[in-house]
Design a protein around this motif. Structure first.
Motif, PDB file in Angstrom:
ATOM      1  N   ARG A  10      -1.935   2.164  26.441  1.00 20.92           N
ATOM      2  CA  ARG A  10      -2.241   2.775  25.142  1.00 20.92           C
ATOM      3  C   ARG A  10      -1.885   1.821  24.013  1.00 20.92           C
ATOM      4  O   ARG A  10      -0.804   1.219  24.012  1.00 20.92           O
ATOM      5  CB  ARG A  10      -1.426   4.069  24.945  1.00 20.92           C
ATOM      6  N   GLU A  11      -2.773   1.769  23.029  1.00 28.23           N
ATOM      7  CA  GLU A  11      -2.583   0.881  21.880  1.00 28.23           C
ATOM      8  C   GLU A  11      -1.221   1.106  21.199  1.00 28.23           C
ATOM      9  O   GLU A  11      -0.545   0.162  20.793  1.00 28.23           O
ATOM     10  CB  GLU A  11      -3.722   1.161  20.875  1.00 28.23           C
ATOM     11  N   ASP A  12      -0.850   2.401  21.073  1.00 27.87           N
ATOM     12  CA  ASP A  12       0.371   2.693  20.306  1.00 27.87           C
ATOM     13  C   ASP A  12       1.657   2.551  21.126  1.00 27.87           C
ATOM     14  O   ASP A  12       2.744   2.811  20.609  1.00 27.87           O
ATOM     15  CB  ASP A  12       0.293   4.101  19.682  1.00 27.87           C
TER      16      ASP A  12
ATOM     17  N   GLU B 246     -10.021  -1.233  37.050  1.00 26.94           N
ATOM     18  CA  GLU B 246      -8.959  -0.280  37.417  1.00 26.94           C
ATOM     19  C   GLU B 246      -8.178   0.151  36.176  1.00 26.94           C
ATOM     20  O   GLU B 246      -7.877   1.335  35.982  1.00 26.94           O
ATOM     21  CB  GLU B 246      -8.001  -0.923  38.431  1.00 26.94           C
ATOM     22  N   SER B 247      -7.860  -0.814  35.333  1.00 25.56           N
ATOM     23  CA  SER B 247      -7.083  -0.512  34.131  1.00 25.56           C
ATOM     24  C   SER B 247      -7.837   0.499  33.251  1.00 25.56           C
ATOM     25  O   SER B 247      -7.246   1.465  32.744  1.00 25.56           O
ATOM     26  CB  SER B 247      -6.818  -1.826  33.370  1.00 25.56           C
ATOM     27  N   ALA B 248      -9.163   0.299  33.131  1.00 26.77           N
ATOM     28  CA  ALA B 248      -9.988   1.228  32.339  1.00 26.77           C
ATOM     29  C   ALA B 248     -10.005   2.611  32.996  1.00 26.77           C
ATOM     30  O   ALA B 248      -9.946   3.645  32.316  1.00 26.77           O
ATOM     31  CB  ALA B 248     -11.411   0.674  32.201  1.00 26.77           C
ATOM     32  N   LEU B 249     -10.070   2.627  34.339  1.00 28.23           N
ATOM     33  CA  LEU B 249     -10.081   3.892  35.069  1.00 28.23           C
ATOM     34  C   LEU B 249      -8.783   4.662  34.846  1.00 28.23           C
ATOM     35  O   LEU B 249      -8.791   5.875  34.578  1.00 28.23           O
ATOM     36  CB  LEU B 249     -10.256   3.592  36.562  1.00 28.23           C
ATOM     37  N   TYR B 250      -7.657   3.969  34.927  1.00 25.40           N
ATOM     38  CA  TYR B 250      -6.359   4.645  34.758  1.00 25.40           C
ATOM     39  C   TYR B 250      -6.228   5.218  33.348  1.00 25.40           C
ATOM     40  O   TYR B 250      -5.641   6.282  33.149  1.00 25.40           O
ATOM     41  CB  TYR B 250      -5.203   3.685  35.054  1.00 25.40           C
ATOM     42  N   ARG B 251      -6.796   4.513  32.379  1.00 28.76           N
ATOM     43  CA  ARG B 251      -6.782   5.046  31.002  1.00 28.76           C
ATOM     44  C   ARG B 251      -7.629   6.329  30.936  1.00 28.76           C
ATOM     45  O   ARG B 251      -7.210   7.327  30.347  1.00 28.76           O
ATOM     46  CB  ARG B 251      -7.357   4.001  30.034  1.00 28.76           C
ATOM     47  N   ALA B 252      -8.781   6.279  31.589  1.00 28.65           N
ATOM     48  CA  ALA B 252      -9.673   7.455  31.570  1.00 28.65           C
ATOM     49  C   ALA B 252      -9.017   8.639  32.284  1.00 28.65           C
ATOM     50  O   ALA B 252      -9.269   9.798  31.935  1.00 28.65           O
ATOM     51  CB  ALA B 252     -11.008   7.104  32.226  1.00 28.65           C
ATOM     52  N   TRP B 253      -8.170   8.363  33.271  1.00 27.93           N
ATOM     53  CA  TRP B 253      -7.467   9.430  33.999  1.00 27.93           C
ATOM     54  C   TRP B 253      -6.334  10.052  33.188  1.00 27.93           C
ATOM     55  O   TRP B 253      -5.724  11.035  33.618  1.00 27.93           O
ATOM     56  CB  TRP B 253      -6.857   8.863  35.273  1.00 27.93           C
ATOM     57  N   GLY B 254      -5.982   9.411  32.082  1.00 25.35           N
ATOM     58  CA  GLY B 254      -4.871   9.936  31.290  1.00 25.35           C
ATOM     59  C   GLY B 254      -3.569   9.181  31.488  1.00 25.35           C
ATOM     60  O   GLY B 254      -2.520   9.611  31.004  1.00 25.35           O
ATOM     61  N   GLY B 255      -3.635   8.057  32.190  1.00 26.38           N
ATOM     62  CA  GLY B 255      -2.427   7.235  32.352  1.00 26.38           C
ATOM     63  C   GLY B 255      -2.014   6.625  31.019  1.00 26.38           C
ATOM     64  O   GLY B 255      -2.865   6.242  30.214  1.00 26.38           O
TER      65      GLY B 255
END
Ligand SMILES: CSC[C@H]1O[C@H](OP(=O)(O)O)[C@H](O)[C@@H]1O
Ligand SMILES: Nc1ncnc2[nH]cnc12
Length: 289
Positions: free
Chosen positions: A92-94, A170-179
């Motif tokens: 996450r950016e923040d 994978e990194s994009a997928l984990y972000r989409a999953w709410g990681g």
């Protein structure tokens, strides 16, 4: 009841804590070799016991850490609560490098690691809906803040096997999953702490932005450099924890995680496995004798 905090130190934190009256105690586990000896001592009069997750000199990769033995020896040492310190990547950016996150959820992508103390001949199912202890996590977050660190309270940790870092997909997928953050060791550590009836908090130190941001890719050198810069802050947070703990420890939900969890009928239980469980499940097993 008095507190006895078990600290599992991750990457960059193997040198341990500044403990008064420190003593190294080799505790044995029927689940195999832990990552190393447990060092026990006092901070501000509160007992802390420390274990280096990857062993002295960081010899164990995340998938080779004997998480069962580590949790078992902490339980046998008399630890009441476990604080895990870990390097984490940010999804996450923040959540910028240098900040801390008191993790409260997990997505477990690890495979092939021993993830339960129980098994054939002694089946148990514990709840993992809330895998971390809210009270301990809040105290750890308070302590890290008092040490001067920016702390995010709550965040979902994606546990990957490693040892390689993730691909961009994978990194994009984990972000989409709410990681929110990513690491290689939070699981099965958190599961096993729950089975051992040990309240667990994971204080993650953000070292990088993983690789989801265009043109950026994490490397180990970056992780180690940030951890080196932050190790003193993590130690200060543990000293702060000793100051913010209430004088007496009252019961936490995880203390009784095994109540009603056993599925195997008493007459069908495997004696050899039962003997191995005397540490983690002793409270419940002794009651049933
Ligand atoms: C060197 S980066 C990858 C390594 O760092 C973290 O370890 P720990 O959780 O023990 O601090 C991460 O999970 C990986 O094992
Ligand atoms: N980006 C990342 N991925 C997995 N584990 C990490 N530990 C620290 N940074 C990490």
């Amino acid at each position: 009841m008095t507190w006895h905090i078990g600290v599992i130190g991750g990457s960059g934190l193997h040198e341990g804590l500044a403990l008064d009256e420190a003593q190294s105690i080799p505790v044995r586990s029927p689940f195999g070799e832990p990552s190393g000896p447990v060092t026990t001592g006092l901070i501000g009069g509160v007992r802390f016991s420390f274990l280096a997750r990857h062993g002295a000199g960081h010899v164990l990769p995340p998938a080779a850490v004997n998480y069962r033995a580590n949790i078992d020896v902490l339980k046998r040492t008399g630890v009441t609560d476990v604080v895990a310190l870990s390097a984490i990547g940010s999804l996450r950016e923040d959540l910028a490098p240098g900040g801390f996150v008191a993790v409260d959820q997990f997505i477990d992508r690890t495979a092939g690691r021993a993830r339960s103390f129980f098994g054939e001949g002694m089946v148990a199912h514990v709840s993992l809906a809330d895998p971390t202890c809210a009270r301990l996590s809040a105290l750890v977050a308070d302590a890290a803040e008092s040490a001067g660190a920016p702390v995010r309270r709550g965040g979902c940790y994606v546990a990957i096997d490693g040892p390689q870092f993730s691909t961009r997909a994978e990194s994009a997928l984990y972000r989409a999953w709410g990681g929110d953050v990513i690491g290689m060791t939070g699981m099965p550590e958190a599961r096993l702490a729950r089975e051992a009836e040990l309240p667990y908090a994971l204080l993650g130190m953000v070292t990088d932005y993983d690789c989801w941001r265009e043109g950026e890719a994490v490397g180990a050198a970056e992780v180690f450099a940030v951890m080196k810069a932050n190790a003193a802050l993590a130690r200060e947070a543990m000293a702060g924890l000793a100051r913010v703990l209430p004088a007496q420890r009252t019961a936490a939900p995880a203390d009784t995680a095994l109540d009603g969890a056993f599925a195997t009928a008493p007459g069908q239980r495997d004696g050899r496995l039962l003997a191995m469980l005397d540490g983690v499940a002793g409270r419940v097993l002794r009651k049933q004798e």
